[in-house]
Enzyme design. Structure first.
Site, PDB file in Angstrom:
ATOM      1  N   CYS A 126      26.481  19.032 -55.215  1.00  0.00           N
ATOM      2  CA  CYS A 126      27.446  18.073 -55.429  1.00  0.00           C
ATOM      3  C   CYS A 126      27.919  17.080 -54.494  1.00  0.00           C
ATOM      4  O   CYS A 126      28.083  15.824 -54.686  1.00  0.00           O
ATOM      5  CB  CYS A 126      28.890  18.936 -56.085  1.00  0.00           C
ATOM      6  N   HIS A 234      35.632  16.340 -55.403  1.00  0.00           N
ATOM      7  CA  HIS A 234      35.447  16.432 -53.877  1.00  0.00           C
ATOM      8  C   HIS A 234      35.651  14.811 -53.297  1.00  0.00           C
ATOM      9  O   HIS A 234      35.268  13.855 -54.017  1.00  0.00           O
ATOM     10  CB  HIS A 234      34.091  16.718 -53.365  1.00  0.00           C
TER      11      HIS A 234
HETATM   12  N1  LIG Z   1      31.130  24.233 -59.131  1.00  0.00           N
HETATM   13  C1  LIG Z   1      30.297  23.329 -58.764  1.00  0.00           C
HETATM   14  O1  LIG Z   1      30.824  22.216 -58.343  1.00  0.00           O
HETATM   15  C2  LIG Z   1      28.921  23.006 -58.876  1.00  0.00           C
HETATM   16  C3  LIG Z   1      28.144  22.000 -58.379  1.00  0.00           C
HETATM   17  C4  LIG Z   1      26.888  22.025 -58.205  1.00  0.00           C
HETATM   18  C5  LIG Z   1      26.120  23.246 -58.293  1.00  0.00           C
HETATM   19  N2  LIG Z   1      26.949  24.293 -58.560  1.00  0.00           N
HETATM   20  C6  LIG Z   1      25.812  25.375 -58.752  1.00  0.00           C
HETATM   21  O2  LIG Z   1      25.957  25.749 -60.087  1.00  0.00           O
HETATM   22  C7  LIG Z   1      25.824  27.328 -60.222  1.00  0.00           C
HETATM   23  C8  LIG Z   1      26.847  27.881 -60.978  1.00  0.00           C
HETATM   24  O3  LIG Z   1      28.168  27.518 -60.510  1.00  0.00           O
HETATM   25  P1  LIG Z   1      29.450  27.549 -61.219  1.00  0.00           P
HETATM   26  O4  LIG Z   1      30.860  26.904 -60.275  1.00  0.00           O
HETATM   27  O5  LIG Z   1      29.764  27.145 -62.679  1.00  0.00           O
HETATM   28  O6  LIG Z   1      29.802  29.399 -61.019  1.00  0.00           O
HETATM   29  P2  LIG Z   1      30.675  30.424 -62.024  1.00  0.00           P
HETATM   30  O7  LIG Z   1      31.753  29.576 -62.572  1.00  0.00           O
HETATM   31  O8  LIG Z   1      30.690  31.481 -61.051  1.00  0.00           O
HETATM   32  O9  LIG Z   1      29.645  30.802 -63.085  1.00  0.00           O
HETATM   33  C9  LIG Z   1      28.443  31.351 -62.895  1.00  0.00           C
HETATM   34  C10 LIG Z   1      27.592  31.534 -64.287  1.00  0.00           C
HETATM   35  O10 LIG Z   1      26.218  32.202 -64.136  1.00  0.00           O
HETATM   36  C11 LIG Z   1      26.330  33.166 -65.019  1.00  0.00           C
HETATM   37  N3  LIG Z   1      25.338  34.278 -64.360  1.00  0.00           N
HETATM   38  C12 LIG Z   1      25.689  35.084 -63.137  1.00  0.00           C
HETATM   39  N4  LIG Z   1      24.750  35.904 -62.893  1.00  0.00           N
HETATM   40  C13 LIG Z   1      24.022  35.837 -63.919  1.00  0.00           C
HETATM   41  C14 LIG Z   1      22.782  36.485 -63.972  1.00  0.00           C
HETATM   42  N5  LIG Z   1      22.488  37.387 -63.393  1.00  0.00           N
HETATM   43  N6  LIG Z   1      22.424  36.299 -65.377  1.00  0.00           N
HETATM   44  C15 LIG Z   1      22.417  35.188 -66.368  1.00  0.00           C
HETATM   45  N7  LIG Z   1      23.682  34.661 -65.746  1.00  0.00           N
HETATM   46  C16 LIG Z   1      24.432  34.926 -65.057  1.00  0.00           C
HETATM   47  C17 LIG Z   1      27.687  33.509 -65.230  1.00  0.00           C
HETATM   48  O11 LIG Z   1      27.755  34.311 -66.485  1.00  0.00           O
HETATM   49  P3  LIG Z   1      29.026  35.583 -66.879  1.00  0.00           P
HETATM   50  O12 LIG Z   1      30.186  34.657 -67.118  1.00  0.00           O
HETATM   51  O13 LIG Z   1      28.397  36.336 -67.645  1.00  0.00           O
HETATM   52  O14 LIG Z   1      29.223  36.289 -65.504  1.00  0.00           O
HETATM   53  C18 LIG Z   1      28.402  32.415 -65.422  1.00  0.00           C
HETATM   54  O15 LIG Z   1      27.956  31.731 -66.678  1.00  0.00           O
HETATM   55  C19 LIG Z   1      25.719  27.797 -58.668  1.00  0.00           C
HETATM   56  O16 LIG Z   1      24.341  28.193 -58.513  1.00  0.00           O
HETATM   57  C20 LIG Z   1      26.198  26.595 -57.947  1.00  0.00           C
HETATM   58  O17 LIG Z   1      25.864  26.587 -56.507  1.00  0.00           O
HETATM   59  C21 LIG Z   1      28.162  24.208 -58.816  1.00  0.00           C
END
Ligand SMILES: NC(=O)c1ccc[n+]([C@@H]2O[C@H](COP(=O)([O-])OP(=O)(O)OC[C@H]3O[C@@H](n4cnc5c(N)ncnc54)[C@H](OP(=O)(O)O)[C@@H]3O)[C@@H](O)[C@H]2O)c1
Length: 329
Positions: A126, A234
């Site tokens: 991001c 950000h």
């Molecule tokens: N937040 C940001 O600004 C941002 C920006 C760019 C990229 N990202 C990337 O995007 C990804 C997710 O970020 P987030 O902020 O959305 O995290 P989050 O809110 O913690 O959500 C994680 C998601 O992944 C699922 N998950 C976790 N372990 C899994 C597994 N073993 N099999 C299938 N699904 C699984 C979770 O499902 P459950 O609900 O069932 O646990 C949930 O839907 C990360 O790789 C992060 O680095 C985030």
């Protein structure tokens, strides 16, 4: 067009659902996928409830596109398995970004490099996306020599747990900690894990991903990434040195003509970007544009964007739209 969102229950997944709905993305079927913990739960899309399924069940349904935001380990394990059944994966984690065989795409800058053979496409970090969105048009014109960037990053960038930590601290409640310290009323100079060189992974993403997206290894980048108690987006203080000299009014003109960038730069009316106002929007906001008087050809900028929108969900959906529009899926 059958699309899967892997990580649909997470922060980014949730915004992906909103973005697909808002942009009226061409869909015949939407598969919502998360971990075993969430299988059977229901999420809403266009007023209808859709049941969350597991990754293996989604692979059986052979979606055309899978939008991944479920962490690096999930991507490393499962993205190739989707690719094997013919699905094009667009991945939000850091798992594939620096893989030489994978493209790292910000559609406004380098979507033209995509072909139908790209089965796993990486979405940049991001903080990198918003920085390169502001700098790419300036790089084209003046050629960047060196970037010094300091970030002021929203807790939403860490995921659901971090937003809960901040909310609990504001409410004076005890709860699970996503950070090693309180974030409310604090600034933590520690985003992602530390590497052997003393920088964090987040800081090194700004270095390496910028060079890859702008396709220029000669660009020097140094970064300090800081987590602050905001939730809407950000912010980045960017100091950039160019090969060529520039004219400030031409810089403003170039940025105002760039798709996906909004110029907010009028000191007379206190107009400058802020995360509270970037929240929920797709653009990258740029302001506080001024010449750095301490050395030649150098510019200071302040760049703000909603990390969950252009920093993640919107950029991913834009890549998917590009693939469809150009017959690449
Ligand atoms: N937040 C940001 O600004 C941002 C920006 C760019 C990229 N990202 C990337 O995007 C990804 C997710 O970020 P987030 O902020 O959305 O995290 P989050 O809110 O913690 O959500 C994680 C998601 O992944 C699922 N998950 C976790 N372990 C899994 C597994 N073993 N099999 C299938 N699904 C699984 C979770 O499902 P459950 O609900 O069932 O646990 C949930 O839907 C990360 O790789 C992060 O680095 C985030």
């Amino acid at each position: 067009m059958k699309v899967a969102i892997v990580g649909a229950t997470g922060m980014v997944g949730n915004v992906m659902l909103q973005v697909l709905e808002e942009r009226n993305f061409p869909l015949d079927e939407l598969l919502l996928v998360a971990s075993e913990r969430s299988v059977g739960n229901k999420l809403k899309f266009k007023g209808k409830e859709i049941e969350v399924i597991s990754i293996p069940s989604a692979i059986e349904k052979r979606p055309d596109i899978a939008l991944f935001s479920a962490g690096g380990n999930t991507s490393l394990e499962w993205a190739p398995k989707f690719a094997e059944v013919g699905t094009t994966v667009i991945d939000n984690s850091s798992a594939w970004r620096m893989d030489l065989s994978k493209k790292l795409v910000v559609p406004e800058i380098n979507a033209h490099t995509l072909t139908h053979t790209d089965k796993i496409i990486a979405n940049p970090n991001c903080s990198t996306i918003q920085m390169v969105m502001a700098l790419a048009p300036l790089h084209k014109k003046y050629k960047i020599k060196r970037i010094v960037v300091s970030t002021y990053q929203s807790v939403s960038g860490t995921g659901v747990k971090a937003v809960e930590q901040m909310e609990n601290e504001i409410a004076g409640k005890k709860g699970e900690m996503a950070y090693p310290y309180p974030i409310h009323k604090n600034a933590i100079p520690h985003c992602d894990v530390f590497e052997d060189n003393g920088y964090t992974k987040e800081e090194m993403k700004l270095v390496n991903e910028t060079q890859k997206i702008l396709n220029d290894k000669t660009i020097a980048v140094t970064a300090t990434a800081v987590r602050i108690p905001t939730a809407g987006g950000h912010s980045e203080a960017i100091n950039v040195e160019f090969e060529e000299d520039f004219d400030l009014s031409e810089v403003r003109q170039l940025l105002s003509e760039t798709d996906g960038v909004t110029l907010q730069d009028n000191l007379d009316v206190n107009l400058y970007p802020m995360p509270m106002y970037a929240h929920g929007k797709d653009d990258v906001f740029v302001g506080r544009i001024r010449r750095d008087g301490s050395q030649p050809n150098t510019l200071n900028l302040w760049v703000v964007s909603d990390n969950l929108r252009k920093g993640a969900a919107t950029n991913t959906v834009q890549i998917a739209e590009y693939l469809i529009k150009n017959g690449l899926v």
